[in-house]
Design a protein around this motif. Structure first.
Motif, short mmCIF file in Angstrom:
data_model
loop_
_atom_site.label_atom_id
_atom_site.label_comp_id
_atom_site.label_asym_id
_atom_site.label_seq_id
_atom_site.Cartn_x
_atom_site.Cartn_y
_atom_site.Cartn_z
N ASP A 1 14.24 12.10 -3.80
CA ASP A 1 15.43 12.47 -4.57
C ASP A 1 15.93 13.86 -4.21
O ASP A 1 17.11 14.17 -4.40
N SER A 2 15.06 14.68 -3.65
CA SER A 2 15.45 16.03 -3.21
C SER A 2 16.34 15.99 -1.98
O SER A 2 16.99 16.98 -1.64
N GLY A 3 16.35 14.84 -1.29
CA GLY A 3 17.10 14.73 -0.05
C GLY A 3 16.35 15.22 1.16
O GLY A 3 16.88 15.25 2.27
N ASP A 4 15.06 15.60 0.98
CA ASP A 4 14.29 16.17 2.08
C ASP A 4 13.88 15.15 3.12
O ASP A 4 13.68 15.50 4.29
N TRP A 5 13.71 13.89 2.73
CA TRP A 5 13.27 12.86 3.67
C TRP A 5 13.58 11.47 3.15
O TRP A 5 13.83 11.29 1.95
N TRP A 6 13.55 10.51 4.06
CA TRP A 6 13.59 9.09 3.70
C TRP A 6 12.90 8.32 4.83
O TRP A 6 12.83 8.80 5.97
N PHE A 7 12.43 7.13 4.51
CA PHE A 7 11.91 6.25 5.56
C PHE A 7 12.10 4.80 5.12
O PHE A 7 12.21 4.49 3.94
N ASN A 8 12.15 3.93 6.13
CA ASN A 8 12.34 2.50 5.91
C ASN A 8 11.26 1.72 6.64
O ASN A 8 10.91 2.05 7.78
N ASP B 1 7.86 9.40 -9.74
CA ASP B 1 9.05 10.22 -9.99
C ASP B 1 9.37 11.06 -8.75
O ASP B 1 8.47 11.60 -8.09
N GLY B 2 10.66 11.14 -8.46
CA GLY B 2 11.09 11.93 -7.32
C GLY B 2 11.31 11.11 -6.07
O GLY B 2 11.77 11.64 -5.05
N VAL B 3 10.98 9.81 -6.13
CA VAL B 3 11.19 8.92 -4.99
C VAL B 3 11.95 7.68 -5.45
O VAL B 3 11.56 7.03 -6.42
N SER B 4 13.04 7.37 -4.77
CA SER B 4 13.81 6.16 -5.05
C SER B 4 13.46 5.10 -4.02
O SER B 4 13.26 5.42 -2.84
N ILE B 5 13.39 3.86 -4.47
CA ILE B 5 13.01 2.75 -3.60
C ILE B 5 14.06 1.66 -3.71
O ILE B 5 14.48 1.30 -4.81
N LYS C 1 0.83 -1.21 0.00
CA LYS C 1 0.00 0.00 0.00
C LYS C 1 0.87 1.26 0.00
O LYS C 1 0.58 2.22 -0.71
N VAL C 2 1.94 1.22 0.80
CA VAL C 2 2.84 2.38 0.85
C VAL C 2 3.56 2.54 -0.48
O VAL C 2 3.70 3.66 -0.99
N ARG C 3 4.00 1.42 -1.04
CA ARG C 3 4.69 1.49 -2.33
C ARG C 3 3.78 2.08 -3.41
O ARG C 3 4.21 2.89 -4.23
N ALA C 4 2.52 1.70 -3.40
CA ALA C 4 1.58 2.22 -4.41
C ALA C 4 1.43 3.73 -4.29
O ALA C 4 1.23 4.43 -5.30
N GLU C 5 1.55 4.24 -3.09
CA GLU C 5 1.39 5.68 -2.86
C GLU C 5 2.65 6.46 -3.22
O GLU C 5 2.58 7.58 -3.72
N TYR C 6 3.84 5.84 -2.98
CA TYR C 6 5.09 6.58 -3.10
C TYR C 6 5.92 6.21 -4.33
O TYR C 6 6.96 6.80 -4.57
N GLU C 7 5.47 5.22 -5.09
CA GLU C 7 6.25 4.77 -6.25
C GLU C 7 5.98 5.71 -7.43
O GLU C 7 5.11 5.47 -8.27
#
Length: 472
Positions: free
Chosen positions: A430-437, A415-419, A407-413
Motif C-alpha cells: 500500500d506504500s507503493g514501494d513494491w508489487w509482484f505478480n 495489513d499494508g498489502v493489497s491482493i 504459501k506466499v499468500r500466507a506470508e504476505y496477507e
C-alpha cells in the motif's frame, strides 16, 4: 480426404490453441489440415460469397499453406486474395482497410520447423477459442474425416499487394518528415521486418525520410540463420546492442519473426523496457486525442507493465485501464473501452487507429518521432518513463503451483498489502514501494514471477523472499 483427425499428425488438439493454430510442420500441422481449416473458416464465419485475405511470413512452408487454405476456402464459396509475403500487422491492416476476414501463416518467434495460423474476422477482429476457433476446430475434424463438400459456385483466387498501402497508412498516422536526422539500426532477425522496414522507414516505395537505416539480417530466411527472431530473449539482442554502439546510432529496433512486436535499444546499447515504450507512446496518443476534444482518453495496460504507466496516464489526463495478459483479450477491451492505445510488457502495442490491433512498426515510429522532435539522446528521453526497477519475468518449476501461491499468500496477507486475482495473484504494498505478480503457466509446470520496486535493493529483497517461498 479420408484421414481421421485422430491419426497421428492430424491430431487437432496438438495444434489448436486458445488464440491461434500452430504446430510442427508435417506433424501437427499439414497441408491437408490447413485446407480443411480454410473450409471450416469460411463456414464458421459465414463467408460464402465474400473475400478472404490470406498471407504468410518467410517460413519455407508458408506459401504452400497459403495455397492450401485458399483451396479449402474457395471450395466453400469464398473468394481469396493472396497477399503473398506479409507481416502479421500487414494482415491486420488489410483486414481493417478492406473490412475482410483474413488468415496469416506464421509461428511468430518459434523455430523454423513450426508454422501456424492467426485468423481474424472482418475489421481485424481476432478469433479465439471463445469466439469461433473452437467451432472451426470441430468442423475441421469433420472435413478431415469425410472430405470437404464443394458448393455449386466455388470462389476464385486472386493476388493483391498491400505493402505500399500499409506503409502509406502508417506514415499518415505518424509524420516523421520533420524529424532531426537519426541513424537507426534495425535487426529484422531474417523475419518480415526485412521487407516492411524499407517500405515504411526507407525510400523503397515512398519518399525518403530523415532516417539513415542500418540494416541487420534483412534477408528473408525462415531458418533464422543468425539468431531466433525473438527479441524477448536478451541473447537475441546482443548483436543489435553491439551494432548500435559501433555505428554511433541514435536508436536500435529489433522485430520478431512476423514483425508485430518491436523492442527498442538506446544509443548506449541498453534496452528500453516495453513499459517505458508504452508510457512514451501513451503520452503522445493522449495528447493527440485530447487535442481533438476527447476529454479522458482510455489507455490499456496489462497488469505486468510498470506502475509508471498508469501514473503517467493519469498525470497526462488519460484514463488507465488495467487488464489481464493476452492479445485477443486486450483487443476486445480496446474495442469495448474505446481506448486510443494499449501496451503490454511483452512489446505488443495496440492502436485504435490501427483497428485496435497490434503493430510493432507503428510503435517504433512513435518512438522515432518522440526522439526526433527534441535534442536529447534516447537514454535521457526515456529515463522519466522508467522510475522503478523491474525484476523481469522469472520462471520457477513448480508442480503444485496453487500450493506455492498459497504459501506466499500466507506470508504476505496482512495489513499494508493489497491482493487481487485479475490474472494470477498480484501483491501490492500500500506504500507503493513494491508489487509482484505470480501467474501459473497453462501449459508447463512453471510459476511466473514479475515484480517491481522503488529501488534495486527493495526489488531484489522482495524477489528473493518470494522465490524462496515458491521454490522451498
Amino acid at each position: 480426404m479420408t484421414n481421421n483427425q485422430n491419426s497421428g499428425p492430424l491430431d487437432l488438439s496438438a495444434s489448436f490453441k486458445a488464440y491461434d493454430v500452430r504446430g510442427i510442420v508435417g506433424e501437427s500441422i499439414t497441408e491437408e489440415m490447413v485446407e480443411a481449416i480454410g473450409a471450416a473458416f469460411v463456414d464458421t464465419l459465414e463467408l460464402t460469397g465474400q473475400t478472404v485475405l490470406v498471407g504468410g511470413d518467410m517460413r519455407p512452408s508458408s506459401p504452400s499453406f497459403c495455397k492450401a487454405f485458399a483451396r479449402g476456402a474457395t471450395l466453400r464459396g469464398a473468394s481469396v486474395k493472396l497477399l503473398d509475403l506479409i507481416s502479421t500487422d500487414e494482415l491486420y491492416f488489410a483486414s481493417g482497410h478492406f473490412n475482410s476476414a483474413g488468415a496469416m501463416f506464421t509461428a511468430s518467434h518459434n523455430p523454423a520447423e513450426y508454422n501456424g495460423i492467426k485468423m481474424t474476422r472482418a475489421g481485424a477482429v481476432p478469433l479465439s477459442s471463445e469466439t469461433g476457433l473452437k467451432e472451426i476446430q470441430e468442423l475441421t475434424a469433420q472435413y478431415l474425416a469425410s472430405g470437404i463438400p464443394s458448393v455449386p459456385t466455388p470462389g476464385q483466387i486472386g493476388i493483391q499487394d498491400v505493402l505500399k498501402d500499409y506503409a502509406g497508412y502508417l506514415r499518415s498516422l505518424v509524420d516523421l518528415s520533420s524529424s532531426r536526422p537519426l541513424k537507426v539500426v534495425v535487426d529484422a532477425g531474417n523475419g518480415m521486418a526485412g521487407l516492411t522496414t524499407p517500405a515504411v522507414l526507407g525510400d523503397q516505395l515512398l519518399s525518403a525520410l530523415p532516417l539513415e537505416i542500418v540494416p541487420m539480417y534483412f534477408e528473408l530466411d525462415g531458418t533464422f540463420p543468425n539468431h531466433e527472431a525473438n527479441p524477448l530473449e536478451p541473447a537475441n539482442l546482443i548483436d543489435l546492442q553491439a551494432a548500435v554502439v559501433a555505428h554511433g546510432a541514435d536508436i536500435g529496433l529489433a522485430f520478431d519473426g512476423d514483425a508485430d512486436r518491436c523492442f527498442v535499444i538506446d544509443e548506449k546499447g541498453d534496452p528500453v523496457s516495453p513499459s517505458a515504450v508504452t508510457a512514451l507512446v501513451a503520452r503522445r496518443e493522449i495528447a493527440r486525442a485530447r487535442a481533438t476534444g476527447e476529454e479522458t482518453p482510455a489507455i490499456i495496460h496489462n497488469l505486468i507493465t510498470s506502475r509508471a504507466v498508469p501514473e503517467l496516464v493519469e498525470a497526462d489526463g488519460g484514463r488507465p485501464v488495467r487488464t489481464r495478459v493476452g492479445h485477443s483479450f486486450i483487443k476486445a477491451v480496446m474495442a469495448s473501452e474505446g481506448a486510443v492505445f494499449g501496451g503490454e510488457h511483452s512489446a505488443h502495442y495496440y492502436f485504435r487507429d490501427f483497428y485496435n490491433a497490434d503493430t510493432g512498426m507503428l510503435a517504433a515510429m512513435h518512438v522515432l518521432a518522440a526522439l526526433g522532435e527534441q535534442p536529447l539522446p534516447l537514454s535521457e528521453l526515456g529515463a522519466e518513463y522508467e522510475p522503478y526497477v523491474a525484476s523481469g519475468e522469472i520462471n520457477s518449476t513448480v508442480e503444485d503451483k496453487a500450493g506455492a501461491v498459497a504459501k506466499v499468500r500466507a506470508e504476505y496477507e496482512h495489513d499494508g498489502v493489497s491482493i487481487d486475482e485479475l490474472d494470477g495473484t498480484t501483491f501490492s504494498a500500500d506504500s507503493g514501494d513494491w508489487w509482484f505478480n505470480l501467474r501459473a503457466s497453462n501449459t508447463e509446470p512453471y510459476l511466473r514471477y514479475n515484480g517491481e520496486a522503488k529501488d534495486r535493493a527493495t526489488m531484489e529483497s522482495v524477489r528473493d523472499a518470494v522465490l524462496a517461498l515458491v521454490r522451498g
